[in-house]
Design a protein around this motif. Sequence first.
Motif, PDB file in Angstrom:
ATOM      1  N   ILE A   2      46.155  39.656  42.497  1.00  0.00           N
ATOM      2  CA  ILE A   2      46.397  41.094  42.295  1.00  0.00           C
ATOM      3  C   ILE A   2      46.720  41.895  43.277  1.00  0.00           C
ATOM      4  N   GLY A   3      46.401  41.320  44.557  1.00  0.00           N
ATOM      5  CA  GLY A   3      46.748  42.074  45.749  1.00  0.00           C
ATOM      6  C   GLY A   3      46.205  41.327  46.796  1.00  0.00           C
ATOM      7  N   SER A   4      46.388  41.627  48.194  1.00  0.00           N
ATOM      8  CA  SER A   4      45.638  41.123  49.276  1.00  0.00           C
ATOM      9  C   SER A   4      45.010  42.183  50.096  1.00  0.00           C
ATOM     10  N   THR A   5      44.081  41.843  50.866  1.00  0.00           N
ATOM     11  CA  THR A   5      43.432  42.671  51.995  1.00  0.00           C
ATOM     12  C   THR A   5      44.117  43.050  52.945  1.00  0.00           C
ATOM     13  N   VAL A   6      43.240  44.138  53.861  1.00  0.00           N
ATOM     14  CA  VAL A   6      43.799  44.469  54.990  1.00  0.00           C
ATOM     15  C   VAL A   6      44.065  43.417  55.899  1.00  0.00           C
ATOM     16  N   GLN A   7      43.154  42.272  55.929  1.00  0.00           N
ATOM     17  CA  GLN A   7      43.294  41.036  56.630  1.00  0.00           C
ATOM     18  C   GLN A   7      44.079  39.936  56.085  1.00  0.00           C
ATOM     19  N   GLY A   8      44.751  40.314  54.864  1.00  0.00           N
ATOM     20  CA  GLY A   8      45.553  39.155  54.145  1.00  0.00           C
ATOM     21  C   GLY A   8      44.972  38.305  53.281  1.00  0.00           C
ATOM     22  N   ARG A   9      43.442  38.551  53.095  1.00  0.00           N
ATOM     23  CA  ARG A   9      42.956  37.678  51.849  1.00  0.00           C
ATOM     24  C   ARG A   9      43.346  37.977  50.557  1.00  0.00           C
ATOM     25  N   PRO A  10      43.518  36.815  50.027  1.00  0.00           N
ATOM     26  CA  PRO A  10      43.978  37.288  48.401  1.00  0.00           C
ATOM     27  C   PRO A  10      42.865  37.909  47.719  1.00  0.00           C
ATOM     28  N   ILE A  11      42.893  38.824  46.414  1.00  0.00           N
ATOM     29  CA  ILE A  11      42.320  39.286  45.992  1.00  0.00           C
ATOM     30  C   ILE A  11      42.726  38.730  44.449  1.00  0.00           C
ATOM     31  N   ARG A  12      41.647  38.340  43.779  1.00  0.00           N
ATOM     32  CA  ARG A  12      42.219  37.243  42.468  1.00  0.00           C
ATOM     33  C   ARG A  12      41.466  37.876  41.360  1.00  0.00           C
ATOM     34  N   VAL A  13      42.528  37.761  40.140  1.00  0.00           N
ATOM     35  CA  VAL A  13      41.940  38.065  38.922  1.00  0.00           C
ATOM     36  C   VAL A  13      42.044  36.733  38.041  1.00  0.00           C
ATOM     37  N   ARG A  14      41.189  36.468  37.161  1.00  0.00           N
ATOM     38  CA  ARG A  14      41.409  35.128  36.295  1.00  0.00           C
ATOM     39  C   ARG A  14      40.842  35.823  34.915  1.00  0.00           C
ATOM     40  N   SER A  15      41.674  35.456  33.888  1.00  0.00           N
ATOM     41  CA  SER A  15      41.291  35.689  32.489  1.00  0.00           C
ATOM     42  C   SER A  15      40.833  34.664  31.671  1.00  0.00           C
ATOM     43  N   PHE A  16      39.694  34.996  30.804  1.00  0.00           N
ATOM     44  CA  PHE A  16      39.148  34.051  29.931  1.00  0.00           C
ATOM     45  C   PHE A  16      39.284  34.509  28.418  1.00  0.00           C
ATOM     46  N   GLY A  17      39.443  33.626  27.480  1.00  0.00           N
ATOM     47  CA  GLY A  17      39.366  33.863  26.151  1.00  0.00           C
ATOM     48  C   GLY A  17      40.742  34.804  25.810  1.00  0.00           C
ATOM     49  N   HIS A  18      40.444  35.165  24.372  1.00  0.00           N
ATOM     50  CA  HIS A  18      41.922  35.817  23.978  1.00  0.00           C
ATOM     51  C   HIS A  18      41.350  36.801  22.805  1.00  0.00           C
ATOM     52  N   GLY A  19      40.048  37.262  22.783  1.00  0.00           N
ATOM     53  CA  GLY A  19      39.568  38.128  21.789  1.00  0.00           C
ATOM     54  C   GLY A  19      40.089  39.485  21.898  1.00  0.00           C
ATOM     55  N   PRO A  20      40.018  40.622  21.039  1.00  0.00           N
ATOM     56  CA  PRO A  20      40.630  41.749  21.059  1.00  0.00           C
ATOM     57  C   PRO A  20      39.862  42.625  22.045  1.00  0.00           C
ATOM     58  N   ARG A  21      38.618  42.304  22.150  1.00  0.00           N
ATOM     59  CA  ARG A  21      37.886  43.483  23.097  1.00  0.00           C
ATOM     60  C   ARG A  21      38.041  42.791  24.542  1.00  0.00           C
ATOM     61  N   ARG A  22      38.353  43.870  25.366  1.00  0.00           N
ATOM     62  CA  ARG A  22      38.793  43.716  26.819  1.00  0.00           C
ATOM     63  C   ARG A  22      37.870  44.170  27.662  1.00  0.00           C
ATOM     64  N   VAL A  23      37.460  43.116  28.502  1.00  0.00           N
ATOM     65  CA  VAL A  23      36.538  43.642  29.535  1.00  0.00           C
ATOM     66  C   VAL A  23      36.806  43.039  30.872  1.00  0.00           C
ATOM     67  N   LEU A  24      36.507  44.026  31.775  1.00  0.00           N
ATOM     68  CA  LEU A  24      36.883  43.641  33.181  1.00  0.00           C
ATOM     69  C   LEU A  24      35.611  43.456  33.875  1.00  0.00           C
ATOM     70  N   PHE A  25      35.283  42.359  34.491  1.00  0.00           N
ATOM     71  CA  PHE A  25      34.035  42.358  35.254  1.00  0.00           C
ATOM     72  C   PHE A  25      34.613  42.102  36.838  1.00  0.00           C
TER      73      PHE A  25
END
Length: 209
Positions: A2-25
């Motif tokens: 979803i982005g990369s850092t000042v030094q170019g490291r990746p910032i990753r997001v992964r999604s699990f499940g498919h239920g209606p309640r949306r939670v971001l950890f």
Amino acid sequence: MIGSTVQGRPIRVRSFGHGPRRVLFIGGIHGDEAEGAYSTAQLPEAFAAAGLADVATLTILEDANPDGRAAGTRTNANGVDINRNFPAKNFDTTNPLYGSSPLSQPESRAVYDAIDRVRPDLVVVAHSWVGRQFLNYDGPARALAEQFSTLSGLEVEESTSFAPTPGSLGSYVGRDRGIPILTIEVLKGSSPEAVWGKIRKALLRVIEG
Ligand SMILES: [Zn+2]
């Protein structure tokens, strides 16, 4: 990614499940607070094993500050505290440690974009604290915080009572946007496995909602 850092490291997001309640950890935002990393790694399997895939869609942003993690610093590579760089009404423009303006840092922009993309019903973010552990919340999250507290033994702290947090994720997400957010502060230096043992049930409970 979803982005990369000042030094170019990746910032990753992964999604699990498919239920209606949306939670971001969010596994970590301060680079010198790695106690929650093991819990972040264990969470997908525990989420599936608890049968929550039909209940919730869990998006994990594993590490919002991998440059800080690599260097062992609270701040990012520009020396900015990412957790003071969000576009909250209480943003403090006078402290260079907080960045010159809201979202001036790629790491805070990545978290901001993740929130926009996920439109979460709940945000949970992991931190650690020297000498004590507790749970903090912002926005309409009191009931969830109390459930988390009961299952983990972490006491609930009101946001304003332990430290001023201008421009924090809690200020922006919870107070300004009205999205429930739980900030987990585990004891700094505690073993990552012990942290997971302590928060596992509580975490699954609030994800379930
Ligand atoms: Zn922290």
